[in-house]
Every structure is written in C-alpha cells, then in structure tokens.
Motif scaffolding. Structure first.
Motif, mmCIF file in Angstrom:
data_model
loop_
_atom_site.group_PDB
_atom_site.id
_atom_site.type_symbol
_atom_site.label_atom_id
_atom_site.label_comp_id
_atom_site.label_asym_id
_atom_site.label_seq_id
_atom_site.Cartn_x
_atom_site.Cartn_y
_atom_site.Cartn_z
ATOM 1 N N ARG A 16 87.309 18.750 47.278
ATOM 2 C CA ARG A 16 88.360 18.381 46.327
ATOM 3 C C ARG A 16 88.367 19.263 45.084
ATOM 4 O O ARG A 16 89.381 19.833 44.750
ATOM 5 C CB ARG A 16 88.232 16.901 45.966
ATOM 6 N N THR B 117 82.165 11.458 42.762
ATOM 7 C CA THR B 117 82.662 12.208 41.615
ATOM 8 C C THR B 117 81.783 11.945 40.396
ATOM 9 O O THR B 117 81.615 10.796 39.991
ATOM 10 C CB THR B 117 84.109 11.806 41.285
ATOM 11 N N ASP C 126 83.354 17.021 42.029
ATOM 12 C CA ASP C 126 83.389 16.297 43.305
ATOM 13 C C ASP C 126 82.329 16.873 44.234
ATOM 14 O O ASP C 126 82.241 18.100 44.411
ATOM 15 C CB ASP C 126 84.760 16.425 43.966
#
Length: 327
Positions: A201, A226, A280
């Motif tokens: 991501r 995250t 991420d």
C-alpha cells in the motif's frame, strides 16, 4: 479492477486513478471502461480477467516451487485468490467493527491496535524507528517551511478521507517515489536501513488540518498493518484516531499502530495541523513465502492495469460460478 468489487478497497479505486493519470489507456492495455467492468461477479469474468487469474496461478506455482525445500506452503494465498476473485464467499469479521474485504488471509490475529515497540520479536524495527523520530521530524518540519508539499489523491478518496486530509507519498503501489524521497533523504535512508517489511500500500507523510476528520471506514485488507509516527500533534483530546470502539491520541515521536481492516476514523479539533508518517507493512504472522506471493499478485495487477502485460486468449474459455467448472 481485477479483483472483485468491495466498498472497502480504497487502494483498488486509487489504482484506477493511477491508470488514467499515467496515460496507459492504449489499445494494448486495459481500458478505463474495462477497469470498471472488472467490478463484476466472477460468473461474468472477461477474458482479460481470466487471463489475470491464470497468470496469478502460474506465478504462485513458481513461487511455491522456490520455497519447496523449506516446506513452506502458500495455501492461504491461494484461498485469498479464490475470495478476491469471487470463487468463494467473502470473509466474515472476527468481532465487532472488524470489516475485512474479499482480499483476505485466513488465520491472522486481528487486533484494532498493536503495541509494536514492546514486541521486538514481531516488530524488530519499531523501537529503532522511534529512536530516530527526531531526525525524521526535524527534516520534515524544515521542508514544510520551504514550500507546499501536500496533495489529495483523488475525488473518491476525499469522500472518505475528507478534504482536510492530504499526503506526500514516499512509496506507493510497491514503488518508491524517487523525487519525493529525494526531498527527504534522511527519512528515506532511515526507513531503508531498518528492514521494515513494507507492504504494497505505501509510505507517506499525512497532514490533517484543523476542523477536519476522516469518516469511519475500513481498508479491508487484514494482512496489512499500519504504523503512524507522530510528528506534530495538537493537544491530547483535540486530535484522535478511533479504531473499533477504542479512541487514542497520537504522541509525537511514538508509533500508533493499527489494523485498518477494523472500522476507523480520525478527527482534528485542535487549532493546528496534525502531521504523521504512515507506514504500511505486512502482518507479522505472514510467512516470507506468503509475503512474496502477495507482492507478486499486487505487482502483477499493477502491470495489468498499466498495460505492461500483453493481451492473450485465456486457456479457460468460460468459468461458471454455479458449478465451479472450467469449460
């Protein structure tokens, strides 16, 4: 998109914007209209979609062979492909507020928040990152004084993230943004030195202006965690992030780590901007083989959507969901 439609998958929608922006809509690439048509049930797979999933299968077979001697399988990633393509029913959340999407890896621990700095066995890089937070913050704040850096990603994203949220992307869709990384060489070098298992991501600096907030939503993918490093944060209570039913404030120089497959939202009710570094990374319970396989799937999808994979006739002429047979 090449994966089944779901309302959580912000990353997939953003990928469509990338296709349009980069101008890869040539006759040899997947068109924007075809991208939209890919948001359909598996029973209506286009030949291009069938080609994608066949290429995924071929690639996973090669990856599994490369790990054969280590007796590590990627069965969970194969199940992921069945869910993502609509071949099997979508997953069910593991508790309140847990909203995983079809892009799902079974058997992973699901916690709204994770304590990464006090768990060096799972997150060996986290404490060292916090120890160098001052360097990152100083470089970032100095750059902010020089010029405007931020931009929103898309109209669709602003509907979820709000117009008060904007970002400077250092890494996106598995690729480092060289010009942006050159603006923050110390930060980039620190991130590269820590052996963080970066997921597909991205990495970005994110700003949230006063009086704004991110609406409750789930990013869907349960295999990506995250971490958010506080850089400049308004007073506690004025600025917060809520994951599931728990609300916390960021702390400058410290990591706040969450599983974004839980419903989450933010708000900045202070008088100054909130600035964080978002990273991420792969869920720590994924094996190296599974990380490799997922990297392959998403890299292949990006290549399909940018027109880098030539069109060919799929080996399977027709796929039927009803009886799960190939014709």
């Amino acid at each position: 998109m090449l994966f089944k439609k779901n309302h959580h998958a912000l990353f997939l929608i953003l990928a469509l914007d990338v296709v349009a922006v980069l101008g890869f809509l040539s006759s040899s690439s997947i068109t924007k209209e075809e991208c939209r048509s890919l948001l359909c049930p598996l029973s209506a797979l286009s030949e291009r979609q069938m080609q994608f999933w066949e290429d995924v299968e071929d690639g996973l077979n090669e990856i599994e062979k490369s790990f054969e001697g280590e007796r590590i399988n990627i069965d969970r990633v194969r199940e992921f492909t069945k869910s993502a393509s609509g071949e099997i029913p979508p997953p069910i959340g593991l508790g309140p507020y847990h909203q995983p999407c079809e892009e799902y890896i079974d058997g992973l621990t699901a916690n709204p928040f994770w304590d990464v700095t006090n768990n060096p066995d799972l997150f060996p890089w986290a404490a060292e990152l916090e120890s160098q937070a001052d360097i990152i913050c100083e470089e970032y704040i100095e750059k902010l004084k020089q010029r405007e850096l931020f931009a929103g990603d898309s109209v669709w994203q602003n509907q979820v993230m709000g117009t008060g949220w904007s970002a400077v992307r250092l890494r996106r869709l598995g690729v480092w943004n060289a010009p942006n990384c050159a603006e923050f060489p110390k930060t980039y070098n620190i991130l590269q030195s820590l052996d963080i298992p970066f997921a597909v991501r991205g990495v970005c600096f994110a700003r949230q202006v006063p009086g704004s907030g991110v609406q409750p939503h789930s990013d869907g993918r349960n295999f990506i965690l995250t971490s958010q490093l506080g850089l400049q944060v308004p007073s506690e209570g004025e600025c917060w992030i809520k994951v599931g039913s728990e609300q916390r404030s960021w702390v400058e120089g410290k990591l706040t780590t969450l599983d974004t497959s839980f419903e989450h939202s933010t708000a900045n009710m202070g008088k100054t901007d909130r600035h964080i570094l978002i990273i991420d990374f792969w869920h720590p319970e994924l094996s190296v083989a599974e990380q490799t396989a997922l990297n392959f799937v998403y890299d292949l999808r990006n290549k399909f959507e940018s027109g880098q994979i030539p069109i060919r006739t799929p080996r399977r002429k027709k796929y039927s969901v009803a009886n799960n047979t190939n014709k």
